[in-house]
Write an enzyme that holds these catalytic residues in place. Structure first.
Site, PDB file in Angstrom:
ATOM      1  N   ASN A 144      -4.200  37.969  38.381  1.00  0.00           N
ATOM      2  CA  ASN A 144      -4.585  36.691  37.781  1.00  0.00           C
ATOM      3  C   ASN A 144      -5.444  35.923  38.771  1.00  0.00           C
ATOM      4  OD1 ASN A 144      -3.036  37.130  35.404  1.00  0.00           O
ATOM      5  ND2 ASN A 144      -1.188  36.540  36.512  1.00  0.00           N
ATOM      6  N   HIS A 161       0.060  42.354  40.334  1.00  0.00           N
ATOM      7  CA  HIS A 161       1.328  42.676  39.694  1.00  0.00           C
ATOM      8  C   HIS A 161       1.293  44.145  39.285  1.00  0.00           C
ATOM      9  CE1 HIS A 161       2.474  38.367  38.725  1.00  0.00           C
ATOM     10  NE2 HIS A 161       1.168  38.230  38.917  1.00  0.00           N
ATOM     11  N   GLY A 167      -4.501  32.048  35.086  1.00  0.00           N
ATOM     12  CA  GLY A 167      -3.080  31.726  35.195  1.00  0.00           C
ATOM     13  C   GLY A 167      -2.492  32.017  36.558  1.00  0.00           C
ATOM     14  N   GLN A 168      -3.323  32.002  37.600  1.00  0.00           N
ATOM     15  CA  GLN A 168      -2.827  32.278  38.952  1.00  0.00           C
ATOM     16  C   GLN A 168      -1.999  31.096  39.456  1.00  0.00           C
ATOM     17  OE1 GLN A 168      -5.935  33.032  41.830  1.00  0.00           O
ATOM     18  NE2 GLN A 168      -4.473  33.530  43.461  1.00  0.00           N
ATOM     19  N   HIS A 207      -2.719  38.663  44.699  1.00  0.00           N
ATOM     20  CA  HIS A 207      -1.602  39.586  44.486  1.00  0.00           C
ATOM     21  C   HIS A 207      -1.841  40.359  43.208  1.00  0.00           C
ATOM     22  CE1 HIS A 207      -0.650  35.649  42.765  1.00  0.00           C
ATOM     23  NE2 HIS A 207      -0.014  36.294  41.800  1.00  0.00           N
ATOM     24  N   ASP A 223       8.887  41.176  42.521  1.00  0.00           N
ATOM     25  CA  ASP A 223       8.702  39.825  41.990  1.00  0.00           C
ATOM     26  C   ASP A 223      10.070  39.172  41.821  1.00  0.00           C
ATOM     27  OD1 ASP A 223       6.182  38.334  40.296  1.00  0.00           O
ATOM     28  OD2 ASP A 223       8.220  37.614  39.914  1.00  0.00           O
ATOM     29  N   ILE A 224      10.140  37.891  42.172  1.00  0.00           N
ATOM     30  CA  ILE A 224      11.425  37.192  42.137  1.00  0.00           C
ATOM     31  C   ILE A 224      11.891  36.957  40.700  1.00  0.00           C
ATOM     32  CG2 ILE A 224      10.615  34.777  42.151  1.00  0.00           C
ATOM     33  CD1 ILE A 224      12.588  34.351  44.527  1.00  0.00           C
TER      34      ILE A 224
HETATM   35  P1  5GP Z   1       0.753  34.571  39.360  1.00  0.00           P
HETATM   36  O1  5GP Z   1       1.074  33.746  38.156  1.00  0.00           O
HETATM   37  O2  5GP Z   1       0.239  33.725  40.503  1.00  0.00           O
HETATM   38  O3  5GP Z   1      -0.120  35.746  39.054  1.00  0.00           O
HETATM   39  O4  5GP Z   1       2.118  35.214  39.813  1.00  0.00           O
HETATM   40  C1  5GP Z   1       2.921  34.714  40.824  1.00  0.00           C
HETATM   41  C2  5GP Z   1       4.173  35.554  40.833  1.00  0.00           C
HETATM   42  O5  5GP Z   1       4.852  35.318  42.050  1.00  0.00           O
HETATM   43  C3  5GP Z   1       5.149  35.212  39.701  1.00  0.00           C
HETATM   44  O6  5GP Z   1       5.397  36.371  38.917  1.00  0.00           O
HETATM   45  C4  5GP Z   1       6.409  34.749  40.435  1.00  0.00           C
HETATM   46  O7  5GP Z   1       7.597  35.169  39.815  1.00  0.00           O
HETATM   47  C5  5GP Z   1       6.224  35.345  41.813  1.00  0.00           C
HETATM   48  N1  5GP Z   1       6.838  34.592  42.889  1.00  0.00           N
HETATM   49  C6  5GP Z   1       6.712  33.259  43.099  1.00  0.00           C
HETATM   50  N2  5GP Z   1       7.391  32.895  44.201  1.00  0.00           N
HETATM   51  C7  5GP Z   1       7.957  34.029  44.698  1.00  0.00           C
HETATM   52  C8  5GP Z   1       8.776  34.284  45.847  1.00  0.00           C
HETATM   53  O8  5GP Z   1       9.125  33.409  46.635  1.00  0.00           O
HETATM   54  N3  5GP Z   1       9.150  35.568  46.044  1.00  0.00           N
HETATM   55  C9  5GP Z   1       8.793  36.570  45.193  1.00  0.00           C
HETATM   56  N4  5GP Z   1       9.244  37.802  45.488  1.00  0.00           N
HETATM   57  N5  5GP Z   1       8.014  36.360  44.118  1.00  0.00           N
HETATM   58  C10 5GP Z   1       7.596  35.105  43.871  1.00  0.00           C
END
Ligand code: 5GP
Ligand code: ZN
Length: 116
Positions: free
Chosen positions: A86, A101, A92-93, A99, A30-31
């Site tokens: 999520n 986590h 909160g997606q 994906h 995760d970034i």
């Molecule tokens: P969500 O809130 O959709 O469950 O999580 C999305 C996740 O994707 C977040 O934790 C965010 O930090 C991660 N993320 C968003 N953009 C990027 C990216 O370009 N590269 C990586 N490695 N992670 C990302």
């Protein structure tokens, strides 16, 4: 699905710190890590969210679960981890490509949900 961020990562158009890959699944860091270990596991083919998953997606969703411990252990979380998916606005997606986590490390990750 040209503009899907994670499809672009699968195609190599956007760099990512990959930690695991097979024919169906990709995992990368995760970034914005929220714990010492924070990896995202995704299906290589586009599934918008669990609300959009179909019977045909069952094998890849199973694979995501089946590889999780190996990835967590490899990344420094051998004694367990938390897996979070999520879904939609209530979940909160933020990125609309399924994906999972994987968060962990040496210390417990803490309460499952923040109290509201
Ligand atoms: P969500 O809130 O959709 O469950 O999580 C999305 C996740 O994707 C977040 O934790 C965010 O930090 C991660 N993320 C968003 N953009 C990027 C990216 O370009 N590269 C990586 N490695 N992670 C990302
Ligand atoms: Zn996608």
């Amino acid at each position: 699905m040209q503009e899907c961020l994670f499809c672009r990562i699968v195609r190599g158009e956007i760099p990512a710190a990959k930690v695991y890959e097979d024919d169906e699944v990709l995992a990368f860091k995760d970034i914005h890590p929220q714990r010492p270990v924070h990896v995202l596991v995704i299906p290589k083919h586009h599934i918008t969210s669990l609300a959009h998953a179909s019977e045909a997606d069952v094998p890849v969703l199973g694979r995501m679960l089946a590889v999780a411990h190996r990835i967590a252990a490899d990344q420094g979380s051998p004694n367990g981890f938390r897996s979070i998916i999520n879904t939609g606005p209530v979940g909160g997606q933020e990125v609309m490509h399924v994906h999972m986590h994987i968060v962990g490390g040496q210390e417990p990750v803490g309460p499952m949900l923040r109290r509201i």
